[in-house]
Scaffold this active site. Structure first.
Site, PDB file in Angstrom:
ATOM      1  N   VAL A 150      -0.041  25.761 -35.340  1.00 17.68           N
ATOM      2  CA  VAL A 150       0.629  25.554 -34.050  1.00 17.68           C
ATOM      3  C   VAL A 150       1.422  26.824 -33.739  1.00 17.68           C
ATOM      4  O   VAL A 150       2.324  27.197 -34.483  1.00 17.68           O
ATOM      5  CB  VAL A 150       1.566  24.327 -34.089  1.00 17.68           C
ATOM      6  CG1 VAL A 150       2.267  24.144 -32.748  1.00 17.68           C
ATOM      7  CG2 VAL A 150       0.792  23.077 -34.489  1.00 17.68           C
ATOM      8  N   GLY A 209      10.228  27.648 -25.946  1.00 14.93           N
ATOM      9  CA  GLY A 209      11.389  27.002 -25.342  1.00 14.93           C
ATOM     10  C   GLY A 209      11.123  26.409 -23.972  1.00 14.93           C
ATOM     11  O   GLY A 209      12.053  25.981 -23.295  1.00 14.93           O
ATOM     12  N   GLY A 227       8.652  23.969 -23.502  1.00 14.01           N
ATOM     13  CA  GLY A 227       7.960  22.693 -23.654  1.00 14.01           C
ATOM     14  C   GLY A 227       6.473  22.802 -23.920  1.00 14.01           C
ATOM     15  O   GLY A 227       5.786  21.785 -24.011  1.00 14.01           O
ATOM     16  N   LEU A 228       5.966  24.023 -24.078  1.00 11.94           N
ATOM     17  CA  LEU A 228       4.531  24.187 -24.293  1.00 11.94           C
ATOM     18  C   LEU A 228       4.084  23.704 -25.668  1.00 11.94           C
ATOM     19  O   LEU A 228       2.980  23.182 -25.819  1.00 11.94           O
ATOM     20  CB  LEU A 228       4.123  25.646 -24.087  1.00 11.94           C
ATOM     21  CG  LEU A 228       4.293  26.177 -22.665  1.00 11.94           C
ATOM     22  CD1 LEU A 228       3.901  27.637 -22.591  1.00 11.94           C
ATOM     23  CD2 LEU A 228       3.494  25.354 -21.679  1.00 11.94           C
ATOM     24  N   GLY A 229       4.933  23.866 -26.668  1.00 12.22           N
ATOM     25  CA  GLY A 229       4.607  23.350 -27.997  1.00 12.22           C
ATOM     26  C   GLY A 229       4.437  21.840 -27.963  1.00 12.22           C
ATOM     27  O   GLY A 229       3.529  21.289 -28.590  1.00 12.22           O
ATOM     28  N   LYS A 230       5.302  21.167 -27.214  1.00 10.38           N
ATOM     29  CA  LYS A 230       5.188  19.711 -27.056  1.00 10.38           C
ATOM     30  C   LYS A 230       3.885  19.343 -26.362  1.00 10.38           C
ATOM     31  O   LYS A 230       3.227  18.372 -26.747  1.00 10.38           O
ATOM     32  CB  LYS A 230       6.362  19.164 -26.245  1.00 10.38           C
ATOM     33  CG  LYS A 230       7.666  19.165 -26.966  1.00 10.38           C
ATOM     34  CD  LYS A 230       8.751  18.611 -26.062  1.00 10.38           C
ATOM     35  CE  LYS A 230      10.118  18.998 -26.586  1.00 10.38           C
ATOM     36  NZ  LYS A 230      11.169  18.703 -25.626  1.00 10.38           N
ATOM     37  N   TYR A 241       9.261  19.006 -35.004  1.00  7.65           N
ATOM     38  CA  TYR A 241       8.270  17.973 -35.325  1.00  7.65           C
ATOM     39  C   TYR A 241       8.907  16.590 -35.451  1.00  7.65           C
ATOM     40  O   TYR A 241       8.289  15.591 -35.103  1.00  7.65           O
ATOM     41  CB  TYR A 241       7.494  18.349 -36.586  1.00  7.65           C
ATOM     42  CG  TYR A 241       6.618  19.557 -36.361  1.00  7.65           C
ATOM     43  CD1 TYR A 241       5.539  19.497 -35.488  1.00  7.65           C
ATOM     44  CD2 TYR A 241       6.877  20.766 -36.989  1.00  7.65           C
ATOM     45  CE1 TYR A 241       4.739  20.602 -35.258  1.00  7.65           C
ATOM     46  CE2 TYR A 241       6.081  21.879 -36.762  1.00  7.65           C
ATOM     47  CZ  TYR A 241       5.015  21.786 -35.896  1.00  7.65           C
ATOM     48  OH  TYR A 241       4.227  22.879 -35.660  1.00  7.65           O
TER      49      TYR A 241
END
Length: 174
Positions: A111, A119, A121-124, A154
């Site tokens: 990931v 920061g 929200g793209l990881g979400k 996570y």
């Protein structure tokens, strides 16, 4: 492993993607001079290895042999990437993948979000898409390995460290 029963009791199976690219409507904003209105979600396995290497390098990951990366991608069950498209170019700005036994278990790997896009929200978004697709495949146990500095990220997504005292074990050649 009672934990897994409660972890997924409120999960639902969603719709699958009809196209390789879907516009992320929630990103129709500008953050710190980065226009996210041209960021697309892709589930194609056709990833440019050099772009992926640049993305991983941008966050300080150790370089891996491209030959092995290609093999890992080939054997991944799901690949999610975020592509920034402009009039003249495209750029890989996010990536994650999962491997699975296609019956019970899957593990999420690699990931990564480019520092310029962290920061936001793209990881979400990437994680939600991976989990959604794994749940569509009726995978009930989803695992991942996390560096200490991202455990809280996570946890906010519902992952639990050492559920029911279960510990991961590793074997390395001596």
């Amino acid at each position: 492993m009672i934990f897994w029963k409660t972890f997924f009791q409120n999960s639902t199976v969603g719709e699958s993607y009809e196209n390789n690219f879907k516009k992320l409507f929630l990103l129709d904003k500008t953050f710190d001079k980065i226009e996210l209105k041209d960021v697309y979600l892709s589930n194609t396995k056709n990833i440019n290895l050099y772009e992926l290497e640049q993305l991983c390098d941008s966050v300080g990951w150790v370089k891996r042999p491209l030959k092995k990366v290609k093999i890992a991608l080939k054997h991944s069950s799901i690949i999610i990437s975020l592509i920034q498209k402009n009039d003249s170019s495209t750029r890989l700005v996010g990536f994650a993948r999962a491997t699975s036994d296609n019956g019970f278990n899957a593990t999420i790997w690699d990931v990564v979000i480019h520092p310029d896009f962290q920061g936001l929200g793209l990881g979400k978004v990437v994680m939600h898409q991976l989990i959604k697709q794994l749940r569509q495949a009726e995978i009930s146990t989803i695992t991942l390995f996390a560096e200490p500095d991202v455990i809280s990220f996570y946890r906010k997504l519902g992952f639990i460290k050492d559920p029911d005292g279960v510990k991961g074990m590793f074997w390395y050649p001596r």
